[in-house]
Design an enzyme around this catalytic site. Structure first.
Site, short mmCIF file in Angstrom:
data_model
loop_
_atom_site.label_atom_id
_atom_site.label_comp_id
_atom_site.label_asym_id
_atom_site.label_seq_id
_atom_site.Cartn_x
_atom_site.Cartn_y
_atom_site.Cartn_z
N LYS A 158 0.84 -1.20 0.00
CA LYS A 158 0.00 0.00 0.00
C LYS A 158 0.87 1.25 0.00
CE LYS A 158 -3.56 -0.02 2.83
NZ LYS A 158 -4.36 -0.18 4.07
N GLY A 164 -8.50 5.60 -1.80
CA GLY A 164 -9.39 5.27 -2.90
C GLY A 164 -8.96 4.07 -3.72
N HIS A 235 -12.07 -1.31 -4.24
CA HIS A 235 -11.71 -0.53 -3.05
C HIS A 235 -12.52 0.77 -2.90
CE1 HIS A 235 -8.41 -3.31 -2.46
NE2 HIS A 235 -7.99 -3.06 -3.70
N GLU A 275 -10.72 4.02 10.79
CA GLU A 275 -11.07 2.86 9.98
C GLU A 275 -10.31 1.63 10.46
OE1 GLU A 275 -10.90 3.58 5.82
OE2 GLU A 275 -12.33 5.23 5.92
N ARG A 297 -11.66 14.06 8.44
CA ARG A 297 -12.70 14.87 7.78
C ARG A 297 -14.04 14.17 7.97
NH1 ARG A 297 -13.73 11.39 3.69
NH2 ARG A 297 -11.99 10.31 2.70
#
Length: 621
Positions: A158, A164, A235, A275, A297
């Site tokens: 990653k 995104g 994703h 998350e 955000r």
């Protein structure tokens, strides 16, 4: 309370912020690009300032122009929405340096969570469980390959600055690592200007669980429970819900407490989302849920949290930015019912989910639920930005009731001529596996053929189209330019759809379908899909079977002629192909006979009802 607010964004989130600001008596200022000059958020705001050309890099990503717009309009504060500059610490700092109020966390908090590798180190130190992996600074390809082997395949590469789904690759075996790493780095460099990566253990049955957190400048931090965002395509989130299916109280307490610790570790102020990724192979368990990242955000899916808690998160953002304490304490927050959201996109699932742009000649939402949108009928879906049409949100006393309501909403969506994923969403919601809570992030990919069947009009849809054209069994919406009921009753009609032309008598329409008609076409809306039929004026089309006159069903261009005068043809034999309305329509012989007259040639433009071919019964001499 802040007196005036500039919204540094566009689309449905700008409209969403305007709605709450107006309710609080806050003056709103919109910004817009060339493409958005007449957009809904511009029409709704008290004032609007032009900030540049259509590409986002020349408008919505221009910090200097947005701050200048705030100064010009005498706005007191800036709300970044989500996307664009919402998680840009430099922009947050520039807003503060300009003497404006920033509706969001501090630049330091944004920076702390901005890079995935640094964030995970910080979380581990704060006692937040993190996914097993390598998050160090060393980036030598051979070293990374060695680390991947230590972690154990499969692994996930990653980009540390990613998002995104970009800059992310799953690797199943050591032999595939080098190519995947190179590909991931190239994509990360192009998308984020940073090709640094981390490596994580790939979770085989992953669930995407996130927790809404909120902090104020007085040291208070609360959570507003969890959301499940596991239904994703490449994703990208598709359907989100709250609370998470199968989440027991002990696991909820553990994950929410971890999210609060994460927020406290960076002195968080404002709305944020922590998350987590869960290994759901044995259900949701606290010891199999790990921190993934924090979004500093408001999230796209925040409405489901609002629906189960009764809290307006945008109002909380504005109150906290104004210096107020959080309106509620943790013990005053609770879950009531279940909420679920679907993202309605302008895209064509039958064609690989390609974006579908253009003017929304017809747009109708029905059903019992909440619609978050930035477009009205007559507006245009631009190729410059995310193709979201709306978020459809339903709430119920339990999960089954919420799904039922959202399924009905997606099935009732009527859009034309822009394509949408409404039918795809409805099929996902109706899936037995989804209804049973058997979901993970691979749900859509594993069922793509079931969720995106061939977009072919069934016999029932053909019959509905005929009924609409002949029996005028339609409802006509105000504002749909050019659409009207036909002037006279007819016994049969010739329709063309997907290169197939048929003459039909009045059929029995589907009870759950609706439609519209004009002199050139019939539209049938059924279960989220739109079927367009071209029709021949006054029912002539291919002509009557008695005369053998094949007439143009609409204006168009003759692409090919497959017969010559004097040829013997059989019933159903292809005679010529006409291109009209961006589709090819093949006209066929109505009966066995001879081509007595041929009046069209390749490349010829023809008008509606022009004679193309005339077939006479009999055999050639």
């Amino acid at each position: 309370m802040i007196a005036s607010l500039l919204i540094a964004n566009r689309g449905e989130i700008a409209c969403r912020i305007i709605r709450t600001a107006r309710a609080l008596g806050v003056r709103t200022v919109a910004v817009y690009s060339d493409a958005d000059r007449n957009a809904l958020h511009v029409r709704q705001a008290d004032e609007a300032v032009h900030i540049g050309p259509s590409p986002a890099a020349e408008s919505y990503l221009r910090m200097d122009r947005i701050i200048a717009a705030a100064k010009e309009s005498e706005a007191e504060a800036i709300h970044p929405g989500y996307g664009f500059l919402s998680e840009n610490a430099d922009f947050a700092q520039a807003v503060l340096d300009a003497g404006l109020v920033w509706v969001g966390p501090s630049p330091a908090s944004i920076n702390a969570m901005g890079l995935k590798d640094a964030a995970k180190k910080l979380m581990a130190e704060a006692g937040v469980p993190v996914t097993p992996g390598y998050y160090g600074a060393a980036q030598d390809a051979a070293f990374l390959a060695k680390e991947a082997g230590t972690i154990g395949y499969p692994v996930l590469i990653k980009a540390v600055a990613g998002g995104g789904g970009k800059g992310m690759r799953k690797v199943d075996a050591p032999a595939d690592f080098a190519d995947a790493l190179a590909s991931c780095r190239r994509e990360a460099k192009a998308s984020f200007g940073n090709d640094t990566v981390l490596i994580e253990k790939y979770i085989e049955s992953p669930r995407h669980i996130e927790v809404q957190v909120f902090g104020d400048a007085h040291g208070n931090i609360v959570h507003l429970f969890e959301r499940d965002c596991s239904l994703q395509r490449r994703h990208q989130k598709v359907i989100e819900e709250a609370p998470a299916p199968g989440m027991d109280e002990a696991t909820r307490d553990a994950i929410c407490a971890a999210a609060v610790r994460a927020a406290k570790a960076v002195d968080y102020v404002g709305a944020g989302t922590v998350e987590f990724i869960a290994d759901a192979s044995d259900g949701l368990r606290a010891d199999r849920i790990w921190f993934m990242e924090m979004n500093t955000r408001l999230q796209v899916e925040h409405p489901v949290t609002e629906e189960i808690t009764g809290v307006d998160l945008v109002e909380w953002q504005l109150r906290v930015a104004s210096g107020e304490a959080l309106p509620l304490r943790q013990e005053e927050l609770s879950i009531t019912g279940h909420a679920i959201e679907a993202r309605l996109y302008a895209e064509d699932p039958a064609r690989g989910f390609l974006p579908s742009t253009g003017r929304l000649e017809w747009l109708l939402f029905e059903g019992e639920g909440r619609i978050e949108t930035s477009v009205d009928q007559g507006d245009t879906i631009s190729p410059f930005y995310d193709p979201m049409i709306a978020k459809l949100v339903a709430r119920g006393s339990d999960r089954a009731a919420a799904i039922d309501r959202l399924s009905a909403m997606t099935g009732d969506v009527e859009i034309w001529p822009v394509r949408s994923n409404a039918g795809f969403l409805k099929r996902a919601l109706e899936s037995a596996a989804f209804r049973g809570g058997r979901l993970d992030t691979g749900f859509i990919a594993e069922r793509i053929e079931e969720l995106v069947p061939a977009d072919v009009a069934s016999e029932e849809v053909w019959q509905t189209a005929a009924a609409i054209a002949l029996e005028q069994a339609v409802h006509v919406g105000e504002g749909l330019a050019g659409f009207r009921l036909n002037a006279q009753h007819r016994r049969s009609v010739t329709l063309t759809h997907d290169s197939q032309t048929r003459t039909l008598d009045a059929g029995t329409p589907l009870a759950a379908a609706s439609g519209y008609t004009d002199d050139e076409r019939v539209l049938v809306f059924h279960e989220g899909s739109t079927f367009e039929f071209a029709k021949a004026v006054r029912g002539s089309g291919q002509g009557s079977t008695s005369s053998g006159a094949i007439l143009a069903p609409m204006p168009g261009n003759v692409v090919s002629v497959l017969v010559a005068e004097g040829d013997t043809v059989t019933a159903g034999q292809k005679l010529l192909t006409l291109e009209a309305m961006k589709m090819e329509h093949t006209l066929t012989a109505p009966f066995d006979g001879v081509v007595a007259e041929l009046s069209a040639g390749p490349g010829q433009q023809v008008q509606v009802e022009a004679l193309l071919v005339r077939i006479e019964k009999g055999e050639a001499e």
